[in-house]
Motif scaffolding. Structure first.
Motif, PDB file in Angstrom:
ATOM      1  N   VAL A 241      10.490  -5.620   5.309  1.00  0.00           N
ATOM      2  CA  VAL A 241       9.186  -4.951   5.429  1.00  0.00           C
ATOM      3  C   VAL A 241       9.335  -3.466   5.117  1.00  0.00           C
ATOM      4  CG1 VAL A 241       7.376  -4.238   7.045  1.00  0.00           C
ATOM      5  CG2 VAL A 241       8.219  -6.594   7.073  1.00  0.00           C
ATOM      6  N   TYR A 242      10.339  -2.843   5.690  1.00  0.00           N
ATOM      7  CA  TYR A 242      10.548  -1.411   5.484  1.00  0.00           C
ATOM      8  C   TYR A 242      10.826  -1.106   4.013  1.00  0.00           C
ATOM      9  CZ  TYR A 242      12.685   3.199   5.658  1.00  0.00           C
ATOM     10  OH  TYR A 242      12.985   4.507   5.420  1.00  0.00           O
ATOM     11  N   SER A 243      11.695  -1.894   3.391  1.00  0.00           N
ATOM     12  CA  SER A 243      12.055  -1.653   1.994  1.00  0.00           C
ATOM     13  C   SER A 243      10.842  -1.744   1.078  1.00  0.00           C
ATOM     14  CB  SER A 243      13.113  -2.666   1.541  1.00  0.00           C
ATOM     15  OG  SER A 243      14.288  -2.553   2.296  1.00  0.00           O
ATOM     16  N   SER A 244      10.047  -2.805   1.258  1.00  0.00           N
ATOM     17  CA  SER A 244       8.875  -2.985   0.393  1.00  0.00           C
ATOM     18  C   SER A 244       7.849  -1.885   0.630  1.00  0.00           C
ATOM     19  CB  SER A 244       8.241  -4.362   0.624  1.00  0.00           C
ATOM     20  OG  SER A 244       7.778  -4.505   1.963  1.00  0.00           O
ATOM     21  N   THR A 245       7.718  -1.444   1.867  1.00  0.00           N
ATOM     22  CA  THR A 245       6.755  -0.384   2.180  1.00  0.00           C
ATOM     23  C   THR A 245       7.185   0.951   1.586  1.00  0.00           C
ATOM     24  OG1 THR A 245       6.194  -1.514   4.258  1.00  0.00           O
ATOM     25  CG2 THR A 245       5.484   0.772   4.031  1.00  0.00           C
TER      26      THR A 245
ATOM     27  N   VAL B 169      -5.462   8.941  -0.775  1.00  0.00           N
ATOM     28  CA  VAL B 169      -5.596  10.058   0.145  1.00  0.00           C
ATOM     29  C   VAL B 169      -4.884   9.741   1.460  1.00  0.00           C
ATOM     30  CG1 VAL B 169      -7.220  11.502   1.432  1.00  0.00           C
ATOM     31  CG2 VAL B 169      -7.800  10.726  -0.877  1.00  0.00           C
ATOM     32  N   ASP B 170      -3.997  10.655   1.884  1.00  0.00           N
ATOM     33  CA  ASP B 170      -3.252  10.506   3.139  1.00  0.00           C
ATOM     34  C   ASP B 170      -2.485   9.190   3.215  1.00  0.00           C
ATOM     35  OD1 ASP B 170      -4.194  12.975   4.041  1.00  0.00           O
ATOM     36  OD2 ASP B 170      -5.997  12.076   4.891  1.00  0.00           O
ATOM     37  N   HIS B 171      -2.134   8.648   2.053  1.00  0.00           N
ATOM     38  CA  HIS B 171      -1.333   7.404   1.984  1.00  0.00           C
ATOM     39  C   HIS B 171      -2.024   6.215   2.668  1.00  0.00           C
ATOM     40  CE1 HIS B 171       1.702  10.178   0.620  1.00  0.00           C
ATOM     41  NE2 HIS B 171       1.827  10.743   1.806  1.00  0.00           N
ATOM     42  N   GLN B 172      -3.331   6.209   2.654  1.00  0.00           N
ATOM     43  CA  GLN B 172      -4.058   5.137   3.325  1.00  0.00           C
ATOM     44  C   GLN B 172      -3.723   3.764   2.742  1.00  0.00           C
ATOM     45  OE1 GLN B 172      -5.904   5.336   6.159  1.00  0.00           O
ATOM     46  NE2 GLN B 172      -5.036   7.401   6.148  1.00  0.00           N
ATOM     47  N   ALA B 173      -3.493   3.712   1.445  1.00  0.00           N
ATOM     48  CA  ALA B 173      -3.147   2.429   0.812  1.00  0.00           C
ATOM     49  C   ALA B 173      -1.804   1.923   1.331  1.00  0.00           C
ATOM     50  CB  ALA B 173      -3.102   2.592  -0.703  1.00  0.00           C
ATOM     51  N   THR B 174      -0.874   2.841   1.574  1.00  0.00           N
ATOM     52  CA  THR B 174       0.438   2.452   2.102  1.00  0.00           C
ATOM     53  C   THR B 174       0.309   1.880   3.504  1.00  0.00           C
ATOM     54  OG1 THR B 174       1.648   4.095   0.805  1.00  0.00           O
ATOM     55  CG2 THR B 174       2.719   3.287   2.798  1.00  0.00           C
ATOM     56  N   TRP B 175      -0.495   2.536   4.340  1.00  0.00           N
ATOM     57  CA  TRP B 175      -0.626   2.055   5.716  1.00  0.00           C
ATOM     58  C   TRP B 175      -1.331   0.692   5.752  1.00  0.00           C
ATOM     59  CZ3 TRP B 175       2.917   4.941   6.220  1.00  0.00           C
ATOM     60  CH2 TRP B 175       2.895   6.326   6.115  1.00  0.00           C
ATOM     61  N   ALA B 176      -2.259   0.465   4.829  1.00  0.00           N
ATOM     62  CA  ALA B 176      -2.922  -0.843   4.744  1.00  0.00           C
ATOM     63  C   ALA B 176      -1.916  -1.902   4.277  1.00  0.00           C
ATOM     64  CB  ALA B 176      -4.102  -0.775   3.775  1.00  0.00           C
TER      65      ALA B 176
ATOM     66  N   LEU C  85       8.902   1.365  -1.181  1.00  0.00           N
ATOM     67  CA  LEU C  85       8.625   1.302  -2.615  1.00  0.00           C
ATOM     68  C   LEU C  85       7.137   1.488  -2.889  1.00  0.00           C
ATOM     69  CD1 LEU C  85      10.992  -1.622  -3.695  1.00  0.00           C
ATOM     70  CD2 LEU C  85      11.325   0.838  -4.019  1.00  0.00           C
ATOM     71  N   TYR C  86       6.288   0.895  -2.054  1.00  0.00           N
ATOM     72  CA  TYR C  86       4.841   1.062  -2.223  1.00  0.00           C
ATOM     73  C   TYR C  86       4.456   2.523  -1.992  1.00  0.00           C
ATOM     74  CZ  TYR C  86      -0.101  -0.223  -2.079  1.00  0.00           C
ATOM     75  OH  TYR C  86      -1.444  -0.316  -2.367  1.00  0.00           O
ATOM     76  N   TRP C  87       5.004   3.111  -0.963  1.00  0.00           N
ATOM     77  CA  TRP C  87       4.718   4.506  -0.597  1.00  0.00           C
ATOM     78  C   TRP C  87       5.100   5.476  -1.705  1.00  0.00           C
ATOM     79  CZ3 TRP C  87       8.690   8.196   1.038  1.00  0.00           C
ATOM     80  CH2 TRP C  87       8.183   9.363   1.599  1.00  0.00           C
ATOM     81  N   LEU C  88       6.201   5.195  -2.389  1.00  0.00           N
ATOM     82  CA  LEU C  88       6.655   6.075  -3.460  1.00  0.00           C
ATOM     83  C   LEU C  88       5.663   6.141  -4.616  1.00  0.00           C
ATOM     84  CD1 LEU C  88      10.478   5.242  -3.583  1.00  0.00           C
ATOM     85  CD2 LEU C  88       9.420   7.367  -2.794  1.00  0.00           C
ATOM     86  N   GLY C  89       4.904   5.063  -4.807  1.00  0.00           N
ATOM     87  CA  GLY C  89       3.932   5.040  -5.896  1.00  0.00           C
ATOM     88  C   GLY C  89       2.497   5.219  -5.452  1.00  0.00           C
ATOM     89  N   ASP C  90       2.288   5.469  -4.178  1.00  0.00           N
ATOM     90  CA  ASP C  90       0.933   5.563  -3.613  1.00  0.00           C
ATOM     91  C   ASP C  90       0.297   6.920  -3.937  1.00  0.00           C
ATOM     92  OD1 ASP C  90      -1.380   5.258  -2.167  1.00  0.00           O
ATOM     93  OD2 ASP C  90      -0.424   5.401  -0.197  1.00  0.00           O
ATOM     94  N   VAL C  91      -0.907   6.881  -4.511  1.00  0.00           N
ATOM     95  CA  VAL C  91      -1.630   8.120  -4.824  1.00  0.00           C
ATOM     96  C   VAL C  91      -2.921   8.223  -4.022  1.00  0.00           C
ATOM     97  CG1 VAL C  91      -0.674   8.308  -7.157  1.00  0.00           C
ATOM     98  CG2 VAL C  91      -2.777   7.007  -6.797  1.00  0.00           C
TER      99      VAL C  91
END
Length: 230
Positions: A152-156, A166-173, A158-164
């Motif tokens: 879970v941490y690893s995939s998150t 606001v406030d990384h809301q897509a990453t937290w979702a 990688l998602y976070w690194l490409g998240d654009v």
């Protein structure tokens, strides 16, 4: 409790972080960090024998320390357990602060020669999270919990690194969905354990797994530790 860090190590790490976004966790970065910090090159190499690789690992582990500090300072008494796990992963990412530094680390540990070190760090992060949240498992679940959270941490990350967003809301979702997937798996496992027929079919494998125990002491080749109660 705030960890006490070696001031020389800290000086080298801080000097390196200025250059990592441009030169990565490289030998060039290590050499410039030594020069910028004024640390004797012999002392620097004694502290970090593998140069920038050891600096990168120190940076990651200090991020784990900061995550635990933030968790300890948070009142989680009214939170569901899944929300506590989600919070821990989020705090770990927020502790990293600079995404480019993490990106450079991801690149470093994706190299085959350093993949084992990267896997050990991620496992260590998962172990720190479970330990901070009070995990008391001492059987095969000790391993499965950390393996699942590592994924879970690893995939998150990688998602976070490409998240654009606001406030990384897509990453937290994204993180919330991944934790939700894990909870569904645990729910199915619980249902299977409660099924008498399936229980008989898997009685043999279950007996074998019951003999698997968590490590009872810290070892150099195994991340995380489990201590015997006095």
């Amino acid at each position: 409790m705030t960890p006490q860090y070696d001031p020389t190590e800290t000086s080298l790490l801080q000097a390196a972080l200025t250059h990592v976004p441009f030169d990565g966790w490289s030998e060039a970065t290590f050499n410039v960090a030594v020069a910028d910090s004024g640390v004797d090159p012999v002392v620097a190499r004694a502290l970090f024998p593998r140069g920038a690789l050891d600096l990168a690992m120190t940076f990651h582990r200090r991020g784990d320390d900061e995550m635990v500090r933030r968790l300890d300072a948070t009142d989680m008494s009214d939170m569901k357990f899944r929300d506590r796990v989600t919070l821990a992963v989020r705090l770990r990412l927020e502790a990293a602060e600079d995404r480019e530094t993490v990106r450079r680390g991801t690149t470093l540990f994706s190299l085959p020669i350093h993949a084992a070190d990267g896997a050990k760090l991620i496992w260590g992060t998962a172990d720190r999270i479970w330990t901070a949240l009070g995990d008391t498992s001492d059987d095969v679940n000790w391993y499965t919990k950390r393996a699942t959270l590592s994924a879970v941490y690893s995939s998150t990350v990688l998602y976070w690194l490409g998240d654009v967003s606001v406030d990384h809301q897509a990453t937290w979702a994204f993180l919330d969905r991944r934790i939700g997937d894990v909870m569904q798996i645990e729910k199915v496992k619980a249902q299977l354990r409660g099924n008498a027929l399936i229980g008989r079919v898997f009685a043999g494998p279950a007996w074998v797994l019951s003999k698997v125990k968590a490590p009872v002491a810290a070892r150099d080749d195994l991340p995380g530790q489990q201590t015997k109660s006095s």
